[in-house]
Write a protein that holds these residues in place. Structure first.
Motif, PDB file in Angstrom:
ATOM      1  N   ASN A  79       0.845  -1.203   0.000  1.00 12.83           N
ATOM      2  CA  ASN A  79       0.000   0.000   0.000  1.00 12.83           C
ATOM      3  C   ASN A  79       0.872   1.242   0.000  1.00 12.83           C
ATOM      4  O   ASN A  79       0.492   2.287   0.513  1.00 12.83           O
ATOM      5  N   GLY A  82       2.145   3.128  -5.902  1.00 12.39           N
ATOM      6  CA  GLY A  82       1.013   2.874  -6.791  1.00 12.39           C
ATOM      7  C   GLY A  82       1.407   2.167  -8.071  1.00 12.39           C
ATOM      8  O   GLY A  82       2.592   2.046  -8.399  1.00 12.39           O
ATOM      9  N   ARG A 102      -6.048   3.393  -4.265  1.00 13.28           N
ATOM     10  CA  ARG A 102      -6.359   2.044  -3.772  1.00 13.28           C
ATOM     11  C   ARG A 102      -7.511   1.426  -4.556  1.00 13.28           C
ATOM     12  O   ARG A 102      -8.501   2.078  -4.848  1.00 13.28           O
ATOM     13  N   ASP A 123     -12.072   2.323  -5.563  1.00 16.59           N
ATOM     14  CA  ASP A 123     -11.708   1.749  -4.268  1.00 16.59           C
ATOM     15  C   ASP A 123     -12.554   0.504  -4.013  1.00 16.59           C
ATOM     16  O   ASP A 123     -13.763   0.595  -3.804  1.00 16.59           O
ATOM     17  N   TRP A 125     -11.998  -1.549  -1.480  1.00 17.73           N
ATOM     18  CA  TRP A 125     -11.956  -1.896  -0.059  1.00 17.73           C
ATOM     19  C   TRP A 125     -12.999  -1.091   0.715  1.00 17.73           C
ATOM     20  O   TRP A 125     -13.878  -1.649   1.354  1.00 17.73           O
ATOM     21  N   TYR A 150      -3.980  -2.037  -6.672  1.00 18.62           N
ATOM     22  CA  TYR A 150      -3.138  -1.346  -5.699  1.00 18.62           C
ATOM     23  C   TYR A 150      -3.757  -1.552  -4.316  1.00 18.62           C
ATOM     24  O   TYR A 150      -4.933  -1.270  -4.120  1.00 18.62           O
ATOM     25  N   ASP A 151      -2.958  -2.086  -3.394  1.00 20.17           N
ATOM     26  CA  ASP A 151      -3.413  -2.395  -2.026  1.00 20.17           C
ATOM     27  C   ASP A 151      -4.405  -3.559  -2.090  1.00 20.17           C
ATOM     28  O   ASP A 151      -4.009  -4.707  -2.044  1.00 20.17           O
ATOM     29  N   ASP A 152      -5.698  -3.265  -2.221  1.00 21.38           N
ATOM     30  CA  ASP A 152      -6.694  -4.334  -2.342  1.00 21.38           C
ATOM     31  C   ASP A 152      -7.656  -3.991  -3.465  1.00 21.38           C
ATOM     32  O   ASP A 152      -8.272  -2.925  -3.470  1.00 21.38           O
ATOM     33  N   ARG A 179      -6.168  -8.466  -1.533  1.00 21.97           N
ATOM     34  CA  ARG A 179      -4.769  -8.046  -1.651  1.00 21.97           C
ATOM     35  C   ARG A 179      -3.949  -8.841  -2.666  1.00 21.97           C
ATOM     36  O   ARG A 179      -2.719  -8.816  -2.639  1.00 21.97           O
ATOM     37  N   ASN A 181      -2.176  -9.301  -6.248  1.00 21.59           N
ATOM     38  CA  ASN A 181      -1.656  -8.364  -7.240  1.00 21.59           C
ATOM     39  C   ASN A 181      -2.031  -8.855  -8.629  1.00 21.59           C
ATOM     40  O   ASN A 181      -1.874 -10.045  -8.949  1.00 21.59           O
ATOM     41  N   TRP A 212       1.357  -8.381   1.616  1.00 20.44           N
ATOM     42  CA  TRP A 212       1.079  -8.295   0.179  1.00 20.44           C
ATOM     43  C   TRP A 212       2.102  -9.115  -0.609  1.00 20.44           C
ATOM     44  O   TRP A 212       3.270  -9.217  -0.217  1.00 20.44           O
TER      45      TRP A 212
END
Length: 227
Positions: A79, A82, A102, A123, A125, A150-152, A179, A181, A212
């Motif tokens: 996280n 980016g 995210r 987003d 998440w 990115y992130d989740d 999470r 990739n 991650w």
């Protein structure tokens, strides 16, 4: 006295000539060495330039054929960093451009011209999947679609969103989890599954970062849409 003076003069002239000769020889040697070094450096520079590997668009490993768009992309790193999407040496999305976030990051490109049509992130998440679904439904035929997490990028995905992404050519979207990739390049109206897709599962036993997996990267050549 005259003989002694003449002898001194002869000696002085001889010393002068000898000194001049020695200096000239040393100078010529130095000049030769300098010229030698100069030519050697020039030859090395020329050799270095001739052996330097060529650079292709977006930094990909080989040139794309005619009527293809070169692309390279990477998912986010944990996280912290980016994702990055490049097409035809044009950075479409990146942390430096400050247009990533995210969730799932998406770039839309005209399949004929390579013109960037839109860039957005959703987003998955803490956001709502509904705007993402509407966005996916609005994509026109002939559009190249590039996506990176990115992130989740999976928590809020529902069956409808996954189906719409699968219709763009993705095969991994049905298995995209918390999470993970993932990077993907497909298109609206594609007849077959896209060959451009990379997916790494979030697994605490193999993750590069604590929570991650490692970054996934992908490059390739997208066929230009023909009339």
């Amino acid at each position: 006295m005259r003989v002694a003076g003449a002898a001194k003069l002869v000696v002085a002239v001889a010393v002068f000539l000898l000194t001049f000769y020695v200096i000239s020889q040393v100078f010529e040697i130095k000049m030769d060495a300098s010229l030698g070094n100069l030519f050697a450096r020039s030859a090395l520079d020329t050799a270095a330039r001739s052996t330097k590997p060529p650079r292709y668009k977006c930094g990909i490993s080989k040139a794309c054929p005619e009527k293809h768009f070169a692309f390279k992309m990477a998912s986010g790193a944990a996280n912290v960093v980016g994702p990055k999407i490049c097409l035809e040496d044009n950075i479409l999305m990146s942390g430096v451009k400050n247009n990533v976030g995210r969730g799932i990051n998406v770039a839309l490109v005209n399949g004929k011209t390579g013109e960037v049509l839109d860039t957005k992130y959703f987003d998955m998440w803490g956001g709502d999947v509904a705007p993402f679904i509407e966005f996916l439904k609005s994509i026109q035929d002939g559009t190249i679609v590039l996506m990176g997490t990115y992130d989740d990028g999976a928590t809020k995905l529902n069956d409808e969103a996954r189906r719409l992404i699968a219709e763009l050519g993705s095969t991994s979207i049905t298995n995209l989890g918390f999470r993970d990739n993932w990077v993907f390049c497909g298109g609206k109206g594609i007849k077959t599954k896209s060959p451009f897709e990379q997916h790494i599962k979030n697994n605490k036993d193999t993750n590069k970062y604590e929570g991650w997996p490692e970054v996934v990267e992908m490059e390739g050549c997208i066929p230009q849409k023909q009339d």
